[in-house]
Design a protein around this motif. Structure first.
Motif, PDB file in Angstrom:
ATOM      1  N   UNK A 145       0.832  -1.208   0.000  1.00 50.24           N
ATOM      2  CA  UNK A 145       0.000   0.000   0.000  1.00 50.24           C
ATOM      3  C   UNK A 145       0.863   1.253   0.000  1.00 50.24           C
ATOM      4  N   UNK A 146       1.979   1.213   0.711  1.00 48.68           N
ATOM      5  CA  UNK A 146       2.876   2.369   0.706  1.00 48.68           C
ATOM      6  C   UNK A 146       3.434   2.630  -0.685  1.00 48.68           C
ATOM      7  N   UNK A 147       3.709   1.557  -1.429  1.00 45.49           N
ATOM      8  CA  UNK A 147       4.208   1.738  -2.798  1.00 45.49           C
ATOM      9  C   UNK A 147       3.126   2.320  -3.704  1.00 45.49           C
ATOM     10  N   UNK A 148       1.866   2.020  -3.403  1.00 49.43           N
ATOM     11  CA  UNK A 148       0.780   2.647  -4.156  1.00 49.43           C
ATOM     12  C   UNK A 148       0.682   4.136  -3.831  1.00 49.43           C
ATOM     13  N   UNK A 149       0.865   4.484  -2.555  1.00 51.89           N
ATOM     14  CA  UNK A 149       0.808   5.881  -2.144  1.00 51.89           C
ATOM     15  C   UNK A 149       2.014   6.667  -2.641  1.00 51.89           C
ATOM     16  N   UNK A 150       3.158   6.006  -2.676  1.00 50.59           N
ATOM     17  CA  UNK A 150       4.402   6.684  -3.045  1.00 50.59           C
ATOM     18  C   UNK A 150       5.072   5.909  -4.185  1.00 50.59           C
ATOM     19  N   UNK A 151       4.600   6.079  -5.421  1.00 46.78           N
ATOM     20  CA  UNK A 151       5.142   5.307  -6.548  1.00 46.78           C
ATOM     21  C   UNK A 151       6.639   5.465  -6.734  1.00 46.78           C
ATOM     22  N   UNK A 152       7.183   6.612  -6.364  1.00 42.11           N
ATOM     23  CA  UNK A 152       8.623   6.816  -6.509  1.00 42.11           C
ATOM     24  C   UNK A 152       9.401   5.835  -5.624  1.00 42.11           C
ATOM     25  N   UNK A 153       8.844   5.513  -4.456  1.00 41.57           N
ATOM     26  CA  UNK A 153       9.492   4.541  -3.581  1.00 41.57           C
ATOM     27  C   UNK A 153       9.422   3.141  -4.186  1.00 41.57           C
ATOM     28  N   UNK A 154       8.327   2.841  -4.868  1.00 41.86           N
ATOM     29  CA  UNK A 154       8.203   1.530  -5.510  1.00 41.86           C
ATOM     30  C   UNK A 154       9.300   1.336  -6.557  1.00 41.86           C
ATOM     31  N   UNK A 155       9.623   2.416  -7.274  1.00 46.94           N
ATOM     32  CA  UNK A 155      10.671   2.336  -8.287  1.00 46.94           C
ATOM     33  C   UNK A 155      12.043   2.097  -7.663  1.00 46.94           C
ATOM     34  N   UNK A 156      12.194   2.451  -6.381  1.00 52.12           N
ATOM     35  CA  UNK A 156      13.495   2.389  -5.715  1.00 52.12           C
ATOM     36  C   UNK A 156      13.505   1.417  -4.536  1.00 52.12           C
ATOM     37  N   UNK A 195      14.049  14.803  -0.794  1.00 51.58           N
ATOM     38  CA  UNK A 195      12.598  14.674  -0.882  1.00 51.58           C
ATOM     39  C   UNK A 195      12.142  13.234  -0.859  1.00 51.58           C
ATOM     40  N   UNK A 196      12.887  12.357  -1.534  1.00 53.95           N
ATOM     41  CA  UNK A 196      12.547  10.932  -1.534  1.00 53.95           C
ATOM     42  C   UNK A 196      12.734  10.324  -0.148  1.00 53.95           C
ATOM     43  N   UNK A 197      13.778  10.753   0.552  1.00 55.86           N
ATOM     44  CA  UNK A 197      13.980  10.276   1.920  1.00 55.86           C
ATOM     45  C   UNK A 197      12.835  10.728   2.831  1.00 55.86           C
ATOM     46  N   UNK A 198      12.331  11.934   2.598  1.00 55.29           N
ATOM     47  CA  UNK A 198      11.209  12.401   3.419  1.00 55.29           C
ATOM     48  C   UNK A 198       9.963  11.564   3.149  1.00 55.29           C
ATOM     49  N   UNK A 199       9.716  11.245   1.891  1.00 57.79           N
ATOM     50  CA  UNK A 199       8.602  10.357   1.563  1.00 57.79           C
ATOM     51  C   UNK A 199       8.769   9.002   2.249  1.00 57.79           C
ATOM     52  N   UNK A 200      10.003   8.485   2.242  1.00 58.51           N
ATOM     53  CA  UNK A 200      10.269   7.198   2.888  1.00 58.51           C
ATOM     54  C   UNK A 200      10.045   7.295   4.390  1.00 58.51           C
ATOM     55  N   UNK A 201      10.462   8.401   5.001  1.00 55.80           N
ATOM     56  CA  UNK A 201      10.258   8.571   6.445  1.00 55.80           C
ATOM     57  C   UNK A 201       8.771   8.591   6.787  1.00 55.80           C
ATOM     58  N   UNK A 202       7.963   9.226   5.941  1.00 53.55           N
ATOM     59  CA  UNK A 202       6.515   9.247   6.164  1.00 53.55           C
ATOM     60  C   UNK A 202       5.934   7.845   5.989  1.00 53.55           C
ATOM     61  N   UNK A 203       6.339   7.168   4.910  1.00 53.29           N
ATOM     62  CA  UNK A 203       5.835   5.809   4.659  1.00 53.29           C
ATOM     63  C   UNK A 203       6.241   4.863   5.782  1.00 53.29           C
ATOM     64  N   UNK A 204       7.474   4.988   6.261  1.00 52.73           N
ATOM     65  CA  UNK A 204       7.945   4.148   7.367  1.00 52.73           C
ATOM     66  C   UNK A 204       7.086   4.371   8.610  1.00 52.73           C
ATOM     67  N   UNK A 205       6.738   5.632   8.889  1.00 51.10           N
ATOM     68  CA  UNK A 205       5.882   5.926  10.042  1.00 51.10           C
ATOM     69  C   UNK A 205       4.497   5.305   9.875  1.00 51.10           C
ATOM     70  N   UNK A 206       3.971   5.325   8.654  1.00 51.37           N
ATOM     71  CA  UNK A 206       2.644   4.770   8.405  1.00 51.37           C
ATOM     72  C   UNK A 206       2.598   3.257   8.598  1.00 51.37           C
ATOM     73  N   UNK A 207       3.755   2.604   8.520  1.00 50.87           N
ATOM     74  CA  UNK A 207       3.790   1.147   8.658  1.00 50.87           C
ATOM     75  C   UNK A 207       3.396   0.671  10.050  1.00 50.87           C
TER      76      UNK A 207
END
Length: 241
Positions: A120-131, A142-154
């Motif tokens: 689901x996080x990869x659906x929310x943040x497609x750039x993370x799915x690519x990486x 910016x990508x690290x910030x997206x990852x930090x948010x996604x990590x918190x959502x886990x």
């Protein structure tokens, strides 16, 4: 009006003999975005550390959904629904994007559900799915910030505490991060407490806000009220009062 999801009541914090917080009282209700504003050494980061259990108050209480967690550990607060996006992101640089996501679920059990949430996080943040197999330390800010948010959502939080989420980002990624915060709040109903120096940016997506100065709450109100307050305009928006 719903009961507070998070409440600080009359909190005092000292570092040695120096008082860092003085009778700080704030509330975050379910589904709200609340901005905590203030300049350097105003007490913003200490407030966040107190909420997360990294600093213990000398007086006052911290409550999560009515439960007194003043003496509770950080993992215990995470299990009650708190999550953190720390200042400067602090992703695990030598771990992959996917391994960082799994680290965010450290208080949970059930591999299948965790795997579903990662997808689901990869659906929310497609750039993370690519990486997903890329080391987190090689991502842009910016990508690290997206990852930090996604990590918190886990951790499946009810409230995310964000410490300076726009710090060090390019203007393009500042807008992207703020848009994502607003979207997660609107679509998932997750409450957000956002510590931020850039008042206009923070209040553009917030429902309410508090202003800290030298460890005390000096102003509080809706986002519109604070944006229209001459003291806020002069201190944070560069406008003459």
């Amino acid at each position: 009006m719903s009961a507070p999801l998070l409440e600080l009541s009359g909190v005092d914090v000292h570092y040695g003999q120096a008082k860092a917080l003085d009778q700080v009282s704030i509330q975050v209700r379910p589904g709200e975005i609340v901005s905590l504003l203030g300049g350097n050494a105003s007490g913003k980061s200490t407030t966040m550390k107190t909420i997360l259990g990294l600093v213990r108050p000398r007086a006052g209480r911290v409550l999560v959904d009515g439960t007194d967690v003043t003496s509770a550990s950080t993992p215990a607060r995470v299990r009650l629904g708190l999550a953190s996006v720390p200042e400067a992101r602090r992703v695990f640089g030598q771990l992959t994007v996917h391994e960082n996501l799994l680290a965010g679920a450290y208080t949970r059990r059930g591999r299948a559900a965790i795997a579903e949430d990662a997808a689901r996080m990869y659906e929310y943040f497609p750039r993370l799915a690519e990486r997903r197999r890329q080391e987190a330390g090689t991502l842009s800010g910016g990508e690290q910030q997206m990852l930090a948010v996604a990590r918190a959502l886990m951790s499946r939080p009810r409230l995310i505490c964000m410490d300076e989420p726009t710090m060090g980002l390019s203007p393009l990624f500042v807008d992207k991060v703020l848009d994502e915060i607003a979207r997660l709040n609107a679509e998932l109903g997750i409450a957000v407490l956002m510590v931020e120096q850039q008042a206009e940016l923070a209040l553009s997506i917030a429902h309410r806000g508090y202003v800290l100065a030298t460890g005390r709450i000096v102003l509080a109100g809706t986002a519109a009220e604070l944006l229209g307050n001459p003291a806020v305009q002069e201190a944070y928006l560069g406008k003459a009062a």
